[in-house]
Design a protein around this motif. Structure first.
Motif, PDB file in Angstrom:
ATOM      1  N   ALA A  27      -1.544 -14.861 -15.568  1.00 16.10           N
ATOM      2  CA  ALA A  27      -2.442 -13.752 -15.969  1.00 16.10           C
ATOM      3  C   ALA A  27      -3.270 -13.077 -14.923  1.00 16.10           C
ATOM      4  O   ALA A  27      -3.285 -11.939 -14.813  1.00 16.10           O
ATOM      5  N   GLY A  28      -3.553 -14.036 -13.983  1.00 18.00           N
ATOM      6  CA  GLY A  28      -4.069 -13.553 -12.573  1.00 18.00           C
ATOM      7  C   GLY A  28      -3.498 -12.565 -11.808  1.00 18.00           C
ATOM      8  O   GLY A  28      -3.989 -11.584 -11.343  1.00 18.00           O
ATOM      9  N   GLN A  29      -2.149 -12.995 -11.565  1.00 16.19           N
ATOM     10  CA  GLN A  29      -1.395 -12.052 -11.100  1.00 16.19           C
ATOM     11  C   GLN A  29      -1.070 -10.759 -11.590  1.00 16.19           C
ATOM     12  O   GLN A  29      -1.108  -9.741 -10.945  1.00 16.19           O
ATOM     13  N   ASP A  30      -0.921 -10.772 -13.083  1.00 15.41           N
ATOM     14  CA  ASP A  30      -0.816  -9.284 -13.764  1.00 15.41           C
ATOM     15  C   ASP A  30      -2.148  -8.796 -13.595  1.00 15.41           C
ATOM     16  O   ASP A  30      -2.116  -7.450 -13.195  1.00 15.41           O
ATOM     17  N   VAL A  31      -3.299  -8.977 -13.506  1.00 13.70           N
ATOM     18  CA  VAL A  31      -4.164  -8.547 -13.310  1.00 13.70           C
ATOM     19  C   VAL A  31      -4.729  -7.864 -11.961  1.00 13.70           C
ATOM     20  O   VAL A  31      -4.885  -6.568 -11.724  1.00 13.70           O
ATOM     21  N   GLN A  32      -4.058  -8.676 -10.871  1.00 12.23           N
ATOM     22  CA  GLN A  32      -4.188  -8.340  -9.683  1.00 12.23           C
ATOM     23  C   GLN A  32      -2.985  -7.021  -9.483  1.00 12.23           C
ATOM     24  O   GLN A  32      -3.464  -5.946  -8.856  1.00 12.23           O
ATOM     25  N   GLU A  33      -1.965  -7.226 -10.172  1.00 13.45           N
ATOM     26  CA  GLU A  33      -1.182  -6.004 -10.108  1.00 13.45           C
ATOM     27  C   GLU A  33      -1.717  -4.858 -10.541  1.00 13.45           C
ATOM     28  O   GLU A  33      -1.363  -3.730 -10.077  1.00 13.45           O
ATOM     29  N   GLY A  34      -1.921  -4.750 -11.782  1.00  9.76           N
ATOM     30  CA  GLY A  34      -2.937  -3.841 -12.492  1.00  9.76           C
ATOM     31  C   GLY A  34      -3.874  -3.073 -11.431  1.00  9.76           C
ATOM     32  O   GLY A  34      -3.718  -1.947 -11.480  1.00  9.76           O
ATOM     33  N   GLY A  35      -4.598  -3.792 -10.982  1.00 11.88           N
ATOM     34  CA  GLY A  35      -5.618  -3.399  -9.950  1.00 11.88           C
ATOM     35  C   GLY A  35      -5.094  -2.672  -8.780  1.00 11.88           C
ATOM     36  O   GLY A  35      -5.568  -1.641  -8.348  1.00 11.88           O
ATOM     37  N   GLN A  36      -4.080  -3.207  -8.259  1.00 13.62           N
ATOM     38  CA  GLN A  36      -3.321  -2.612  -7.139  1.00 13.62           C
ATOM     39  C   GLN A  36      -2.577  -1.163  -7.747  1.00 13.62           C
ATOM     40  O   GLN A  36      -2.680  -0.213  -6.750  1.00 13.62           O
ATOM     41  N   ALA A  37      -2.140  -1.229  -8.812  1.00 13.69           N
ATOM     42  CA  ALA A  37      -1.684   0.045  -9.223  1.00 13.69           C
ATOM     43  C   ALA A  37      -2.666   1.219  -9.556  1.00 13.69           C
ATOM     44  O   ALA A  37      -2.471   2.450  -9.187  1.00 13.69           O
ATOM     45  N   VAL A  38      -3.838   0.995 -10.027  1.00 12.08           N
ATOM     46  CA  VAL A  38      -4.983   1.745 -10.078  1.00 12.08           C
ATOM     47  C   VAL A  38      -5.559   2.307  -8.514  1.00 12.08           C
ATOM     48  O   VAL A  38      -5.568   3.295  -8.438  1.00 12.08           O
ATOM     49  N   GLN A  39      -5.514   1.325  -7.649  1.00 13.25           N
ATOM     50  CA  GLN A  39      -5.725   1.732  -6.229  1.00 13.25           C
ATOM     51  C   GLN A  39      -4.603   2.910  -5.762  1.00 13.25           C
ATOM     52  O   GLN A  39      -5.208   3.643  -5.077  1.00 13.25           O
ATOM     53  N   ASP A  40      -3.536   2.380  -5.958  1.00 16.76           N
ATOM     54  CA  ASP A  40      -2.334   3.145  -5.568  1.00 16.76           C
ATOM     55  C   ASP A  40      -2.474   4.468  -6.103  1.00 16.76           C
ATOM     56  O   ASP A  40      -2.433   5.553  -5.693  1.00 16.76           O
ATOM     57  N   ALA A  41      -2.842   4.707  -7.509  1.00 16.26           N
ATOM     58  CA  ALA A  41      -2.851   6.016  -7.906  1.00 16.26           C
ATOM     59  C   ALA A  41      -4.277   6.764  -7.700  1.00 16.26           C
ATOM     60  O   ALA A  41      -4.018   7.948  -7.625  1.00 16.26           O
ATOM     61  N   ALA A  42      -5.477   6.146  -7.278  1.00 13.21           N
ATOM     62  CA  ALA A  42      -6.522   6.739  -6.743  1.00 13.21           C
ATOM     63  C   ALA A  42      -6.210   7.297  -5.361  1.00 13.21           C
ATOM     64  O   ALA A  42      -7.033   7.980  -4.853  1.00 13.21           O
ATOM     65  N   SER A  43      -5.306   6.841  -4.608  1.00  9.83           N
ATOM     66  CA  SER A  43      -5.151   6.957  -3.160  1.00  9.83           C
ATOM     67  C   SER A  43      -4.445   8.379  -3.103  1.00  9.83           C
ATOM     68  O   SER A  43      -3.575   8.817  -3.722  1.00  9.83           O
TER      69      SER A  43
END
Length: 43
Positions: A27-43
């Motif tokens: 679950a922690g890895q899923d949340v981390q990957e979700g956060g990374q996707a949001v960061q990538d989309a914001a960049s």
């Protein structure tokens, strides 16, 4: 007989604890990957 039941109980509890750790880790890895996707989309 009591020793067999106690051993079985301990093994089941250990297996449950290990499965729980894996679930929380996943679950922690899923949340981390979700956060990374949001960061990538914001960049």
């Amino acid at each position: 007989m009591k020793k067999l039941l106690a051993t079985t109980f301990i093994l089941l509890m250990t297996a449950g604890a290990l499965a729980g750790c894996n679930t929380i880790s996943g679950a922690g890895q899923d949340v981390q990957e979700g956060g990374q996707a949001v960061q990538d989309a914001a960049s």
